[in-house]
Write a protein that holds these residues in place. Structure first.
Motif, PDB file in Angstrom:
ATOM      1  N   LEU A  30       0.822  -1.206   0.000  1.00 31.79           N
ATOM      2  CA  LEU A  30       0.000   0.000   0.000  1.00 31.79           C
ATOM      3  C   LEU A  30       0.856   1.255   0.000  1.00 31.79           C
ATOM      4  N   ALA A  31       1.873   1.285   0.863  1.00 33.17           N
ATOM      5  CA  ALA A  31       2.678   2.501   0.974  1.00 33.17           C
ATOM      6  C   ALA A  31       3.528   2.706  -0.282  1.00 33.17           C
ATOM      7  N   GLY A  32       4.200   1.664  -0.729  1.00 36.91           N
ATOM      8  CA  GLY A  32       5.107   1.801  -1.873  1.00 36.91           C
ATOM      9  C   GLY A  32       4.373   2.081  -3.167  1.00 36.91           C
ATOM     10  N   ALA A  33       3.297   1.331  -3.419  1.00 33.70           N
ATOM     11  CA  ALA A  33       2.560   1.524  -4.675  1.00 33.70           C
ATOM     12  C   ALA A  33       1.892   2.891  -4.704  1.00 33.70           C
ATOM     13  N   SER A  34       1.323   3.297  -3.569  1.00 34.11           N
ATOM     14  CA  SER A  34       0.643   4.598  -3.561  1.00 34.11           C
ATOM     15  C   SER A  34       1.655   5.726  -3.707  1.00 34.11           C
ATOM     16  N   ALA A  35       2.812   5.582  -3.078  1.00 39.22           N
ATOM     17  CA  ALA A  35       3.844   6.615  -3.200  1.00 39.22           C
ATOM     18  C   ALA A  35       4.376   6.673  -4.626  1.00 39.22           C
ATOM     19  N   ALA A  36       4.679   5.518  -5.196  1.00 39.05           N
ATOM     20  CA  ALA A  36       5.262   5.494  -6.538  1.00 39.05           C
ATOM     21  C   ALA A  36       4.281   6.053  -7.562  1.00 39.05           C
TER      22      ALA A  36
ATOM     23  N   GLY B 257       2.465   2.033 -17.438  1.00 35.36           N
ATOM     24  CA  GLY B 257       2.020   1.995 -18.825  1.00 35.36           C
ATOM     25  C   GLY B 257       2.389   3.254 -19.584  1.00 35.36           C
ATOM     26  N   SER B 258       2.383   4.381 -18.884  1.00 35.13           N
ATOM     27  CA  SER B 258       2.701   5.640 -19.555  1.00 35.13           C
ATOM     28  C   SER B 258       4.210   5.883 -19.635  1.00 35.13           C
ATOM     29  N   GLY B 259       4.987   5.032 -18.977  1.00 29.01           N
ATOM     30  CA  GLY B 259       6.437   5.167 -19.017  1.00 29.01           C
ATOM     31  C   GLY B 259       7.016   6.089 -17.954  1.00 29.01           C
ATOM     32  N   GLN B 260       6.145   6.668 -17.132  1.00 27.58           N
ATOM     33  CA  GLN B 260       6.636   7.596 -16.104  1.00 27.58           C
ATOM     34  C   GLN B 260       7.362   6.863 -14.977  1.00 27.58           C
ATOM     35  N   VAL B 261       6.875   5.660 -14.705  1.00 27.75           N
ATOM     36  CA  VAL B 261       7.461   4.847 -13.635  1.00 27.75           C
ATOM     37  C   VAL B 261       8.016   3.576 -14.262  1.00 27.75           C
TER      38      VAL B 261
END
Lengths: 649, 255
Positions: free
Chosen positions: A54-60, A190-194
């Motif tokens: 939850l913390a890592g995915a939401s932060a990223a 998907g957008s390439g930002q991450v």
């Protein structure tokens, strides 16, 4: 303040950076006073996020949306597997939709009190403030929270609160919230930002000139060790409950990322604050690999009891009302079956210790739904808890609709973790810790449905603001190149360590050592602790650790999938952590929340705090291989919630 | 109980694999299937043979990490149950059990029973989300969602992404996985804005990786969450409708 702490014991160097002003205004003032990175400059920064719970995915996801260049690493095969997914019961928020007297202040108050006055007030207040935004955010993402027939959101109550503030998605709230965060992250990927790196385990934080500049990781498929540099590093790597081996955590949960950071200078806070969850399925035999949680939400509709007579061998449904002891309702009439977890777990332990435990191993208590089924019908109970009942039946082969569940306390969550300031920054500038990996919000005991709240608060609404203040200093600088000696040295250390595990060539498996360590920890540093037991553990653990380094057997190589090798590194770190947990528990000569020292209890067997001497966060500094960590203390001040003996009677 | 296992062993993605036979004794009826494999691995390690690699994590049936073919059936004989929640009481003393990895071209074997399921992530990345940047959400109770809609959405959202549907399918199709996510999001008011683009993008990404659905229905039987094959019909209907309702194609409103 109702009391003072002698300044000499406290550490002025440990600055929590809590903003000035009334508690209601601190976060607002802080957001205004810290520096921002303007939108066009955000793309110039690289941020590494470790972990996709939850913390890592939401932060990223959020950092990506803001325009930062983000690299995410997870040891799982997909970001959706992180253990947040297993959270069952719900997530708290101060929405007050049920109109039953809730408010931000009450959520704050309950959380500070529930934490037994060992958390940082300002952090907890902020958590309560952003809790409502989390519900809005998750709903917008399509998280299918339970709703009533009018289509509006439903709430249920949870331990330690007298209001219904818990939002839930059947018994799979963590799954649905994690999928929401994972999908937000997937959109950025998907957008390439991450950029997302699966099946890659972080094995070291790289520190140069006193700040975090990157990480070294190992590819779990090919064994390749590589370096990655960035302007800041975010650890969202969960808790360390698996130090007990048998716990409700997923098998791979580990302390390695946090512990490597600790070696590099991040203080480790309150390691002895661990949570034993009262409602888990009892262990059945020696080969058991993990314990399964039955959500605390079950205590809304289930009643906990044991037979009054310890010799009573009748089947539970044959025992009449008069011969049952509903001990929580008897001892805590105001909160009844909804007392906080630490209180419920210790009450169960007292019953079991007095030889009134039930089940084949006499290691459980009953959680009985008969009254609720009679009152609400089986359909309603199935709608609320159907998946949990099914899981129970699959594991135990018993039908909880007709026979009371058997439950037992088991290690579940760790309140302690990497020390962070108000900005969630560790003692290493540029290194942040979020979610269960940090220590900040739950004090000595976490209330149910608060872990999801904290993980998402940190990731969606706190870090994305606070990290800008640090990054602003590094505008137009390039990350340290990965051929810098700081990186190459760390890579070489990891390669050596990996090889060392393979070269021991002993006779025992990693799991054998882990299980043995777990036995010591649950016995001596589990639900209750004593000076004698902790000292004993501090003798036994180093001996077992020595044996581990001499007699471990890891077969195979380091150039392909090698699951024993992965676990060896994690267990090696657990050995070191276990010793620090015991030292911290020994040092803390009081009982509070989940830390129960048998020497410090009230006449009724409740935790007896010592606010005069122990109202502080213990923050341990790594002092080098073979040296004992150095203790720093962050004084805790309670200006808004006056510390009292917690009472749930 | 005592058992004989035939287990697929494969040293790496490019190595040739084969079945190895192991005898395992004194397995508890109360052990889970993965705990039985733990027991085998302990014995192998003691004998100096490398343990069997298999994916697993939560062991509560929710993370979707585990999953093997047990006697030719994904997740084994118990309906609606992931491998980690399957218990040995479902087997009998003396049984021979064949254990294989998922077999699908889109899921290459990495080692032994471990496969690469990352094409599932590619499908989600192509549109399996609702665009709601952090901070932009309205109050959660602003839009009532009919209880029936949220309940159906939940039934679909319960998917754990384990891949059993693909492994069960004679065509290695991922339609149940994809349909479950499309239905979860398309059934909700919040998901309407992107409904048609999402459907097209996810279906077309799915088809890059996986085979085509020919309505065998094996997926529904294998699904540990018992997700209904009805969602596939629903996805197909939305895919067809998307061809003429998608405003990016027609320039008209999307109602």
């Amino acid at each position: 303040m109702s009391y003072t702490i002698s300044d000499s014991t406290m550490d002025d160097a440990l600055d929590a950076k809590v903003p000035d002003g009334p508690i209601q205004e601190k976060w607002d003032n802080h957001r205004f006073s810290i520096r921002l990175v303007n939108p066009a400059n955000k793309r110039k920064y690289k941020i590494i996020v470790i972990g996709t719970g939850l913390a890592g995915a939401s932060a990223a996801a959020t950092l990506g949306e803001l325009g930062y260049e983000v690299q995410v690493f997870t040891y799982h095969d997909s970001a959706r597997r992180a253990h947040s997914i297993a959270a069952q019961g719900g997530i708290n928020a101060a929405k007050n939709y049920p109109n039953d007297g809730d408010s931000i202040f009450r959520l704050f108050y309950d959380t500070v009190k529930g934490g037994d006055f060992r958390s940082r007030e300002a952090n907890v207040y902020r958590l309560a403030q952003v809790s409502n935004e989390i519900i809005d955010q998750a709903t917008a993402q399509g998280v299918p929270f339970a709703r009533d027939y009018g289509g509006l959101l439903d709430n249920r109550s949870f331990g330690g609160a007298q209001v219904s503030r818990t939002f839930y998605a059947r018994g799979q709230t963590g799954q649905q919230l994690l999928l929401g965060a994972y999908q937000a992250l997937a959109r950025q990927v998907g957008s390439g930002q991450v950029q997302l790196h699966n099946r890659i385990e972080m094995l070291d934080v790289v520190v140069k000139e006193g700040r975090a500049v990157g990480v070294v990781v190992r590819d779990l498929i090919t064994g390749e060790i590589t370096s990655h540099s960035a302007h800041a590093v975010v650890l969202a790597t969960g808790g360390y409950t698996n130090v007990y081996f048998l716990s409700t955590n997923a098998m791979a949960c580990n302390v390695t990322a946090a512990w490597r950071a600790h070696h590099k200078g991040a203080y480790f806070a309150d390691p002895c604050f661990t949570q034993i969850h009262p409602t888990c399925i009892p262990a059945s035999d020696e080969h058991q690999s993990k314990l399964t949680l039955m959500s605390e939400s079950l205590r809304n509709d289930g009643r906990i009891w044991v037979p009054k007579d310890r010799e009573d061998a009748r089947a539970p449904n044959d025992i009449p009302e008069d011969d049952r002891d509903y001990y929580l309702e008897r001892q805590y009439p105001a909160f009844g079956n909804l007392v906080p977890r630490d209180v419920a777990a210790r009450a169960a332990m007292r019953v079991i210790d007095s030889e009134r435990g039930i089940g084949p191993l006499e290691n459980g208590v009953y959680l009985d739904f008969k009254n609720s089924i009679d009152r609400l019908g089986e359909g309603t109970i199935e709608e609320r808890y159907g998946n949990l009942f099914e899981m129970y039946e699959r594991i135990t082969d018993e039908d909880p609709y007709s026979v009371p569940m058997r439950i037992y306390p088991a290690p579940h969550y760790t309140m302690g973790g990497v020390w962070v300031d108000y900005n969630l920054q560790t003692t290493i500038p540029g290194l942040y810790a979020l979610g269960e990996a940090n220590f900040s919000d739950h004090g000595a005991n976490r209330l149910g449905a608060s872990a999801l709240m904290q993980g998402l608060a940190d990731g969606y609404f706190v870090l994305p603001y606070t990290i800008g203040d640090y990054l602003a200093d590094w505008l137009n600088t390039e990350p340290v190149p990965t051929d810098d000696p700081a990186f190459t040295r760390a890579e070489a250390d990891i390669a050596d360590r990996t090889k060392r595990f393979l070269d021991i060539g002993g006779t025992r498996s990693v799991d054998w050592f882990h299980r043995e360590l777990g036995k010591i920890m649950i016995e001596q540093c589990g639900i209750s602790r004593s000076r004698e037991g902790l000292e004993k553990a501090l003798g036994e653990i180093p001996a077992l650790e020595q044996e581990f380094w001499n007699d471990l057997r890891v077969l195979g190589d380091d150039m392909s999938v090698n699951q024993s090798l992965e676990r060896a590194g994690r267990v090696a770190d657990f050995f070191e952590l276990a010793q620090l947990m015991c030292r911290d528990a020994l040092d803390r000569e009081e009982s509070c929340g989940g830390h129960f020292r048998i020497e410090h209890q009230t006449e009724e067997g409740e935790a007896k705090r010592d606010d005069e001497n122990f109202s502080f966060v213990s923050a341990w500094e790594w002092s080098g291989e073979g040296e004992a960590q150095h203790l720093h203390k962050e004084a805790l001040a309670f200006e808004y919630v006056k510390p009292t003996q917690r009472s749930y009677k | 109980m005592d058992l004989t296992l035939r287990v697929w062993r494969q040293a790496g993605p490019k190595a040739a694999g084969d079945f190895k036979t192991y005898h395992v004794e004194d397995v508890s009826r109360d052990a889970s299937f993965l705990e039985m494999l733990d027991q085998v691995n302990e014995a192998l390690n003691a004998q100096g043979e490398e343990p069997i690699a298999f994916d697993h994590d939560c062991r509560e049936g929710i993370c979707g990490m585990c999953g093997v073919m047990i006697n030719g059936t994904p997740h084994g004989p118990q309906r609606g149950t992931a491998t980690c929640q399957l218990h040995m009481r479902k087997f009998s003393d003396g049984d021979m059990i064949t254990v294989e990895p998922w077999r699908a071209a889109a899921f290459p074997v990495l080692r032994d029973l471990v496969v690469d399921r990352s094409p599932f992530d590619r499908i989600i990345e192509s549109g399996g989300y609702i665009t709601a940047p952090t901070g932009s959400a309205p109050d959660a109770n602003l839009i009532p969602v009919p209880k029936d809609a949220v309940d159906s959405a939940f039934d679909a959202a319960a998917c754990i992404g384990c891949g059993a549907c693909v492994a069960a399918c004679p065509n290695s199709a991922a339609n149940l996985f994809t349909a479950a996510k499309i239905a979860h999001l398309n059934l909700l008011p919040q998901g309407q804005a992107e409904r048609w683009n999402r459907t097209v993008a996810m279906v077309e990404t799915m088809e890059e990786w996986f085979g085509s659905c020919t309505n065998h229905g094996e997926c529904e039987t294998a699904c540990p969450q018992e997700i209904s094959i009805d969602f596939i019909a629903w996805m197909n209907a939305d895919y067809v409708r998307a061809q003429f309702k998608n405003p990016s194609k027609t320039g008209r409103d999307n109602l």
